[in-house]
Design a protein around this motif. Structure first.
Motif, PDB file in Angstrom:
ATOM      1  N   VAL A 137      50.103  42.319  59.153  1.00  0.00           N
ATOM      2  CA  VAL A 137      49.128  42.127  58.220  1.00  0.00           C
ATOM      3  C   VAL A 137      49.655  43.273  57.083  1.00  0.00           C
ATOM      4  O   VAL A 137      48.827  42.920  56.373  1.00  0.00           O
ATOM      5  N   LEU A 138      49.531  44.249  57.085  1.00  0.00           N
ATOM      6  CA  LEU A 138      49.109  45.359  55.922  1.00  0.00           C
ATOM      7  C   LEU A 138      51.532  45.068  54.766  1.00  0.00           C
ATOM      8  O   LEU A 138      50.943  46.277  53.740  1.00  0.00           O
ATOM      9  N   GLY A 139      51.688  44.371  55.574  1.00  0.00           N
ATOM     10  CA  GLY A 139      52.621  43.958  54.832  1.00  0.00           C
ATOM     11  C   GLY A 139      52.299  43.336  53.041  1.00  0.00           C
ATOM     12  O   GLY A 139      51.686  43.078  52.686  1.00  0.00           O
ATOM     13  N   ALA A 149      47.002  44.538  36.649  1.00  0.00           N
ATOM     14  CA  ALA A 149      46.413  45.969  36.948  1.00  0.00           C
ATOM     15  C   ALA A 149      45.777  46.001  38.247  1.00  0.00           C
ATOM     16  O   ALA A 149      45.410  47.253  39.005  1.00  0.00           O
ATOM     17  N   VAL A 150      45.793  44.848  39.013  1.00  0.00           N
ATOM     18  CA  VAL A 150      44.738  45.067  40.430  1.00  0.00           C
ATOM     19  C   VAL A 150      45.797  44.154  41.339  1.00  0.00           C
ATOM     20  O   VAL A 150      45.961  42.696  40.807  1.00  0.00           O
ATOM     21  N   THR A 151      45.847  44.692  42.243  1.00  0.00           N
ATOM     22  CA  THR A 151      46.232  44.088  43.926  1.00  0.00           C
ATOM     23  C   THR A 151      45.635  44.726  45.003  1.00  0.00           C
ATOM     24  O   THR A 151      45.713  45.740  44.669  1.00  0.00           O
ATOM     25  N   ARG A 152      45.309  43.847  45.802  1.00  0.00           N
ATOM     26  CA  ARG A 152      44.438  44.279  46.558  1.00  0.00           C
ATOM     27  C   ARG A 152      44.713  43.714  47.504  1.00  0.00           C
ATOM     28  O   ARG A 152      45.599  42.328  47.890  1.00  0.00           O
ATOM     29  N   CYS A 153      45.170  44.640  48.883  1.00  0.00           N
ATOM     30  CA  CYS A 153      46.196  44.368  50.097  1.00  0.00           C
ATOM     31  C   CYS A 153      45.159  44.372  51.131  1.00  0.00           C
ATOM     32  O   CYS A 153      43.586  45.063  51.066  1.00  0.00           O
ATOM     33  N   CYS A 154      45.712  43.884  52.437  1.00  0.00           N
ATOM     34  CA  CYS A 154      44.151  44.720  53.771  1.00  0.00           C
ATOM     35  C   CYS A 154      44.082  45.801  54.205  1.00  0.00           C
ATOM     36  O   CYS A 154      44.613  46.520  53.679  1.00  0.00           O
TER      37      CYS A 154
END
Length: 268
Positions: A78-80, A90-95
Motif C-alpha cells: 500500500v505504501l509502495g 511539485a505535488v505527489t500524494r502517497c498513502c
C-alpha cells in the motif's frame, strides 16, 4: 482546497485498497498469497494488482520466508511508490503511513528513545488501529522478542532501531511495513518508477501469473502457510539504528516530520 479534497480522496482510496487486500489475507496476518494477489476472479475493477515479483521484492512487499508460497505484505504494498499519484510536477500524494501514527502515540507516552519491554507492552496493548481493537493481549512470541532485544541492550529497547520497527510490523501487520532497506533511495520515489520504459518492466508477465495460479490446486492452509501466531514468524536478526531526530527545541520528532527527515537522509 483542491489539494485538501484530492488528499481526502487519496486517503479513502488507500483505505479501500487495504480492505480489499485484507479480504484476500487470513486471520489478520497482513499477508496475501501471491496467487490471490494476482487472481482475476476476486478482483474488483477498482483495483488491479499487476506488479511483478521482482518489483514487489525490490520495494520490500514480498515475504518469501513466512510460508511455503510467496506472500505480499499489505502495508509495504500500500505504501509502495506505484500507489502514489502525481497531481502536478511539485505535488505527489502517497498513502498515509499508519505506522507513523502508531509511533507518534508510543513516543508521546514513552517520552524517551529507549523503553523497557514491560512499558512498551503496556502501551502497545492499548493502541487501536483500523484493524486492531484494544485492549488486547499480545501473543507470547511478541513479548519474548521484546525481552530478547532488551537483553542485549541493558534491559532497554531502542524505539528507533530496525528491530523494533520489525517488531511493530509483526504487532500491527496491516499497518506497519516490514523495514526494508534500499541502497538507492530513489527507488522509493514515484518519479523513479514513472519514467518512460521503467514502469512497463515492473508489470507481472503472463508466465509469472500462470505459475502462481497453479498454487490454487493446493489447500487454503498450505497457500497461506506460516505460523498462526504472529510472534512465531521468522525474525531478521539485523541491527540497523535509525537516527533519533529532534527539533530545535530538543524534543523528539514524530509523525510526518520524522519520516520526511528520515527519507531526506536516506534512512527510510
Amino acid at each position: 482546497r483542491v489539494l485538501e479534497d484530492r488528499g481526502g480522496q487519496r486517503h479513502a482510496d488507500c483505505g479501500l485498497m487495504k480492505e480489499d487486500l485484507m479480504a484476500r489475507s487470513r486471520g489478520g496476518s497482513g499477508l496475501v498469497p501471491l496467487a490471490k494477489f494476482w487472481s482475476q476472479d476476486r478482483q474488483q475493477n477498482r483495483f488491479q494488482y499487476v506488479e511483478s515479483i521482482e518489483h514487489l521484492r525490490t520495494i520490500g512487499a514480498l515475504d518469501e520466508t513466512s510460508g511455503r508460497h510467496p506472500q505480499v505484505r499489505i502495508p509495504n504494498y500500500v505504501l509502495g511508490p506505484l500507489n502514489c499519484h502525481a497531481y502536478s510536477s511539485a505535488v505527489t500524494r502517497c498513502c498515509i503511513n499508519e505506522c507513523e501514527l502508531i509511533m507518534k502515540d508510543i513516543e508521546r507516552q514513552v517520552r524517551d528513545p529507549m523503553a523497557t519491554p514491560e512499558a512498551l507492552i503496556g502501551v502497545v496493548s492499548n493502541l487501536s488501529t483500523s484493524s486492531v481493537d484494544s485492549p488486547r493481549r499480545l501473543p507470547s512470541g511478541l513479548a519474548q522478542r521484546l525481552h530478547a532485544i532488551a537483553a542485549e541492550r541493558s534491559g532497554q529497547v531502542p524505539l528507533h532501531g530496525r528491530m523494533f520497527a520489525e517488531w511493530l510490523h509483526v504487532a500491527f501487520p496491516n499497518e506497519c511495513p516490514f523495514p526494508h532497506s534500499l541502497d538507492d533511495g530513489a527507488l522509493r520515489t514515484h518519479g523513479h518508477w514513472d519514467k518512460e520504459g521503467v514502469l512497463e518492466l515492473q508489470l507481472a508477465s503472463a508466465e509469472e501469473k500462470a505459475k502462481q495460479q497453479n498454487s490454487y490446486n493446493v489447500s487454503e492452509d498450505e497457500l497461506h502457510g506460516g505460523p498462526e501466531e504472529l510472534g512465531a514468524r521468522p525474525w531478521v536478526d539485523e541491527t540497523l539504528h535509525f537516527p533519533v531526530l529532534r527539533n530545535p527545541r530538543g524534543t523528539l520528532l514524530a509523525g510526518p516530520a520524522r519520516v520526511a527527515l528520515l527519507v531526506a537522509m536516506g534512512a527510510l
